[in-house]
Design an enzyme around this catalytic site. Structure first.
Site, PDB file in Angstrom:
ATOM      1  CB  ALA A 136     -16.783 -34.931  33.943  1.00  0.00           C
TER       2      ALA A 136
ATOM      3  CB  VAL B  36     -24.428 -52.201  40.231  1.00  0.00           C
ATOM      4  CG1 VAL B  36     -24.096 -53.004  41.472  1.00  0.00           C
ATOM      5  CG2 VAL B  36     -25.798 -51.540  40.362  1.00  0.00           C
TER       6      VAL B  36
ATOM      7  CG  HIS C 183      15.957 -36.188  37.553  1.00  0.00           C
ATOM      8  ND1 HIS C 183      15.465 -37.474  37.709  1.00  0.00           N
ATOM      9  CD2 HIS C 183      16.876 -36.020  38.535  1.00  0.00           C
ATOM     10  CE1 HIS C 183      16.076 -38.044  38.735  1.00  0.00           C
ATOM     11  NE2 HIS C 183      16.930 -37.178  39.257  1.00  0.00           N
TER      12      HIS C 183
ATOM     13  CB  CYS D 164     -19.277 -33.557  37.369  1.00  0.00           C
ATOM     14  SG  CYS D 164     -17.544 -33.094  37.461  1.00  0.00           S
TER      15      CYS D 164
ATOM     16  N   GLY E 221     -16.481 -51.773  40.488  1.00  0.00           N
ATOM     17  CA  GLY E 221     -16.125 -50.888  39.372  1.00  0.00           C
ATOM     18  C   GLY E 221     -15.448 -49.635  39.898  1.00  0.00           C
TER      19      GLY E 221
ATOM     20  CB  ALA F  55     -36.884 -29.153  30.486  1.00  0.00           C
TER      21      ALA F  55
HETATM   22  P1  NAD Z   1     -19.013 -49.315  36.838  1.00  0.00           P
HETATM   23  O1  NAD Z   1     -19.625 -49.739  35.565  1.00  0.00           O
HETATM   24  O2  NAD Z   1     -17.646 -48.732  36.833  1.00  0.00           O
HETATM   25  O3  NAD Z   1     -18.952 -50.516  37.856  1.00  0.00           O
HETATM   26  C1  NAD Z   1     -20.081 -51.252  38.212  1.00  0.00           C
HETATM   27  C2  NAD Z   1     -19.612 -52.631  38.601  1.00  0.00           C
HETATM   28  O4  NAD Z   1     -20.675 -53.310  39.241  1.00  0.00           O
HETATM   29  C3  NAD Z   1     -19.194 -53.470  37.423  1.00  0.00           C
HETATM   30  O5  NAD Z   1     -17.916 -53.980  37.676  1.00  0.00           O
HETATM   31  C4  NAD Z   1     -20.255 -54.556  37.375  1.00  0.00           C
HETATM   32  O6  NAD Z   1     -19.765 -55.780  36.889  1.00  0.00           O
HETATM   33  C5  NAD Z   1     -20.673 -54.652  38.815  1.00  0.00           C
HETATM   34  N1  NAD Z   1     -22.018 -55.178  39.060  1.00  0.00           N
HETATM   35  C6  NAD Z   1     -23.149 -54.933  38.363  1.00  0.00           C
HETATM   36  N2  NAD Z   1     -24.204 -55.548  38.956  1.00  0.00           N
HETATM   37  C7  NAD Z   1     -23.725 -56.180  40.061  1.00  0.00           C
HETATM   38  C8  NAD Z   1     -24.311 -56.964  41.074  1.00  0.00           C
HETATM   39  N3  NAD Z   1     -25.608 -57.217  41.107  1.00  0.00           N
HETATM   40  N4  NAD Z   1     -23.517 -57.457  42.059  1.00  0.00           N
HETATM   41  C9  NAD Z   1     -22.183 -57.193  42.048  1.00  0.00           C
HETATM   42  N5  NAD Z   1     -21.569 -56.450  41.104  1.00  0.00           N
HETATM   43  C10 NAD Z   1     -22.331 -55.943  40.119  1.00  0.00           C
HETATM   44  O7  NAD Z   1     -20.083 -48.300  37.502  1.00  0.00           O
HETATM   45  P2  NAD Z   1     -19.985 -47.349  38.763  1.00  0.00           P
HETATM   46  O8  NAD Z   1     -18.778 -47.644  39.540  1.00  0.00           O
HETATM   47  O9  NAD Z   1     -21.314 -47.415  39.390  1.00  0.00           O
HETATM   48  O10 NAD Z   1     -19.816 -45.922  38.084  1.00  0.00           O
HETATM   49  C11 NAD Z   1     -20.817 -45.428  37.214  1.00  0.00           C
HETATM   50  C12 NAD Z   1     -20.185 -44.791  36.015  1.00  0.00           C
HETATM   51  O11 NAD Z   1     -19.530 -43.583  36.385  1.00  0.00           O
HETATM   52  C13 NAD Z   1     -19.149 -45.670  35.354  1.00  0.00           C
HETATM   53  O12 NAD Z   1     -19.342 -45.674  33.976  1.00  0.00           O
HETATM   54  C14 NAD Z   1     -17.848 -45.045  35.732  1.00  0.00           C
HETATM   55  O13 NAD Z   1     -16.860 -45.222  34.735  1.00  0.00           O
HETATM   56  C15 NAD Z   1     -18.221 -43.579  35.907  1.00  0.00           C
HETATM   57  N6  NAD Z   1     -17.315 -42.986  36.891  1.00  0.00           N
HETATM   58  C16 NAD Z   1     -16.069 -42.670  36.468  1.00  0.00           C
HETATM   59  C17 NAD Z   1     -15.154 -42.182  37.369  1.00  0.00           C
HETATM   60  C18 NAD Z   1     -13.778 -41.872  36.898  1.00  0.00           C
HETATM   61  O14 NAD Z   1     -13.571 -41.818  35.702  1.00  0.00           O
HETATM   62  N7  NAD Z   1     -12.818 -41.694  37.782  1.00  0.00           N
HETATM   63  C19 NAD Z   1     -15.504 -42.044  38.702  1.00  0.00           C
HETATM   64  C20 NAD Z   1     -16.784 -42.391  39.104  1.00  0.00           C
HETATM   65  C21 NAD Z   1     -17.685 -42.876  38.168  1.00  0.00           C
END
Ligand code: NAD
Length: 464
Positions: free
Chosen positions: A317, A267, A440, A41, A180, A113
Site C-alpha cells: 500500500a 498464492v 530506554h 487495503c 507467503g 471505467a
Molecule cells: P505471496 O507472493 O506473498 O505468497 C504466495 C506464496 O504462494 C508464495 O510463497 C508462492 O511460492 C506460493 N505458491 C504459489 N503457488 C502455489 C501453489 N500452487 N501451491 C503452494 N504454494 C504456492 O502472495 P500473497 O501472500 O497471496 O499476497 C499477495 C501480495 O500481497 C504479495 O505480494 C504480498 O507481499 C502482498 N501483501 C503484503 C502484506 C504486507 O506487506 N504485510 C500483507 C498482505 C499481502
C-alpha cells in the site's frame, strides 16, 4: 459529457492518495471507483487483517496471561463480534477517505471505467453509463488474488484473503495454500484462535525471498502455535469426505493428504488490467501483465500514468501511495520521481520488518559489508513484554560505513523500521544509528545496539 483535468481510476491507497495530492495542488480531479472507497487495503486487506491479527493476539495473550500473573478463565473468541467491530474500523477509514476527497474538491464517480480512446473513458454505474473526458489519467486499479486449478473460490470450501477476513465462525482445521505473506499472517492469526493450520508452500522455504534467518524466527512462532507446514509441496485438488475436506498434495516424498474444514488460497496477486480496454487508449502492458512505467510513473502514453500494484510489485500500500504522490506532482508540473527505499513489514508473530539490502544481496552485488546483530532476548523492554524471540541486524558498506540495510524480526518491529528507512534515505552511516540516543527501555534500542555491533561495541551483547 463530464470533463476533468485528471482522472484517477481506482480509490485504493494509490488512487485516493494521488487524487488528494492533485486536489492539494489545485488540479481539477475526478476519481472513479466501482466498489467502496479505499480499495483492497482498507476494505479487505491491510486494515481488516491487522484488526484480525490484533484480536487474535489479544485472545492469545489473555488466555496465556497466567505466565505473567494474569489469570483468566472462560476466555472466548467471538468472530461475530469481531466482524461487527472490524466493520466500524473499516467504515471510519473509508468514510475518512470520502471526506478527504470532498475536502480537496475531488469528484467521486461510482462505477467501472474502461477506455474508449486516449482521452476518454466510459464509466458503467449501477444505473447509467457516462463518458468522462480527461487530460491526464492515473490508472490505480490494483491487483487481485490468483486462482489455482482445482481450487476455485466458492467462499464455502475455498476462500481467499477476503473470505478469510469475513469468517464469523472458526473452522476447526484450515489448510493454507501458499506460505507467503497472506498465508502466514492469516494462518498465524487463526492458529492463535485455536484453529489447526497446515501451510502448503510450493517453494523451498516459507516467505520465499526473505532472509532465512528471519524466517527461522517466524517458524519458531508457528511451531509454538501448532502450525504445521510443508515446503516443496503443491496442492493438486481437494474433495469432500466424511467430516470435512481432504486436500491432495504433491510433495518431494510422494503424494500426501491433509484433512481440513476450509482451504485458504493465498498464492499471490495479478494486476487488474483486463477490464480497462487498454488498447483503446494505446497503453501497453509488459509480458507479466503490468503497465510498465518510467521514473515518473508514465505509461507508454505520456499523459496516462499507472501506480501501485497494476504497475508491478512489490504489492504494498505504501509503495502505491508514494507512486500516487509522484504521479500527481508530475502531472501538476512539479519535479518528482520514484527515488526512494521501500520498507516492508510482515505481521506474523514475531513480525518481520526490513528495508534496503540484506547481507546476501549486498554480497551478490559485490559490496563488502560489515554486519551487526542484536538479539531481543537482551533487550529489557522485550523481556518485560515477555516477547524475546527475534533480533535486529544492521548491514553497512565496509568501505565507508554507509548504511545499506536493516532487517528486524521480533515484537512490534513493524513500528520500528521507519527509523532505518529514514537513515538510509539520508545516507546515514551505521555509526549515525549507533550514536543516536535511543530512549530506554524501548524495543528501538535493539537497532542502536545492532549498529554498535557493527564496531564490536554493543553494550548488552557479546560482540562477534
Ligand atoms: P505471496 O507472493 O506473498 O505468497 C504466495 C506464496 O504462494 C508464495 O510463497 C508462492 O511460492 C506460493 N505458491 C504459489 N503457488 C502455489 C501453489 N500452487 N501451491 C503452494 N504454494 C504456492 O502472495 P500473497 O501472500 O497471496 O499476497 C499477495 C501480495 O500481497 C504479495 O505480494 C504480498 O507481499 C502482498 N501483501 C503484503 C502484506 C504486507 O506487506 N504485510 C500483507 C498482505 C499481502
Amino acid at each position: 459529457m463530464r470533463k476533468t483535468d485528471t482522472l484517477v481510476i481506482g480509490s485504493g491507497p494509490g488512487g485516493y492518495v494521488a487524487a488528494i495530492r492533485l486536489g492539494q495542488l489545485g488540479r481539477q480531479t475526478t476519481i472513479v471507483e466501482r466498489e467502496d472507497l479505499g480499495g483492497v487495503c482498507l476494505n479487505w486487506g491491510c486494515i481488516p487483517s491487522k484488526a484480525l491479527i490484533h484480536m487474535a493476539s489479544t485472545f492469545e495473550r489473555t488466555k496465556h496471561g497466567g505466565d505473567i500473573g494474569v489469570e483468566a478463565t472462560g476466555v472466548k473468541a467471538d468472530l461475530k463480534k469481531f466482524q461487527a467491530w472490524k466493520k466500524t474500523v473499516v467504515e471510519k477509514l473509508t468514510g475518512g477517505v470520502g471526506m478527504l476527497l470532498k475536502g480537496n474538491k475531488v469528484d467521486v464517480v461510482k462505477g467501472q471505467a474502461k477506455f474508449t480512446g486516449p482521452n476518454t473513458v466510459e464509466v458503467a454505474g449501477k444505473k447509467e453509463t457516462e463518458t468522462i473526458e480527461f487530460k491526464h489519467c492515473i490508472i490505480a486499479t490494483g491487483a487481485k488474488p490468483i486462482e489455482i486449478p482445482g481450487f476455485a473460490y466458492d467462499e464455502k470450501n475455498v476462500i481467499g484473503a477476503k473470505g478469510a477476513l469475513a469468517l464469523d465462525a472458526m473452522p476447526a482445521r484450515m489448510v493454507v495454500i501458499g506460505g507467503g505473506v497472506i498465508g502466514l499472517e492469516l494462518g498465524t492469526a487463526y492458529a492463535k484462535l485455536g484453529c489447526k493450520v497446515t501451510v502448503l508452500e510450493a517453494l523451498d522455504q516459507l516467505l520465499p525471498g526473505q532472509e532465512p534467518t528471519l524466517v527461522k524466527m517466524v517458524e519458531k512462532g508457528l511451531k509454538k502455535r501448532g502450525v504445521e507446514w510443508m515446503v516443496k509441496a503443491k496442492a493438486k485438488g481437494y474433495k469432500a469426505v466424511a467430516g470435512g475436506l481432504e486436500v491432495d498434495v504433491e510433495t518431494e516424498k510422494g503424494p500426501a493428504k491433509v484433512a481440513c474444514d476450509r482451504i485458504l488460497v493465498a498464492v499471490g496477486f495479478r494486476p487488474i488490467t483486463d477490464i480497462l480496454d487498454l488498447p483503446k487508449a494505446g497503453v501497453k502492458t509488459n509480458e507479466k501483465g503490468f503497465i510498465a512505467t518510467d521514473k515518473a510513473g508514465r505509461s507508454n502514453v505520456p499523459h496516462i500514468f499507472a501506480i501501485g500494484d497494476v504497475s508491478g510489485p512489490p504489492y504494498l500500500a505504501h509503495k502505491a501511495s508514494k507512486e500516487g504522490i509522484v504521479a500527481a506532482e508530475v502531472i501538476a508540473g512539479h519535479k518528482s520521481e520514484k527515488d526512494y527505499v521501500i520498507p516492508g513489514a510482515i505481521f506474523t508473530d514475531p513480525e518481520i520488518a526490513t528495508v534496503g539490502m540484506t547481507e546476501a544481496e549486498a554480497e551478490k552485488a559485490g559490496i563488502a559489508v560489515k554486519v551487526g546483530k542484536f538479539a531481543f532476548v537482551a533487550n529489557g523492554r522485550a523481556l518485560s513484554m515477555n516477547e524475546t524471540d527475534g533480533f535486529a541486524k544492521v548491514v553497512s558498506d565496509a568501505k565507508n560505513d554507509v548504511l545499506l540495510g536493516v532487517q528486524l524480526v521480533g515484537p512490534e518491529v513493524s513500528n520500528l523500521i521507519a527509523e532505518a528507512a529514514l537513515a538510509i534515505e539520508m545516507g546515514a552511516s551505521a555509526e549515525d544509528l549507533a550514536l543516536t540516543v535511543h530512549p530506554h527501555p524501548t524495543l528501538s534500542e535493539a537497532i542502536m545496539e545492532a549498529a554498535e555491533g557493527v564496531y564490536g561495541k554493543a553494550i548488552h551483547g557479546v560482540n562477534r
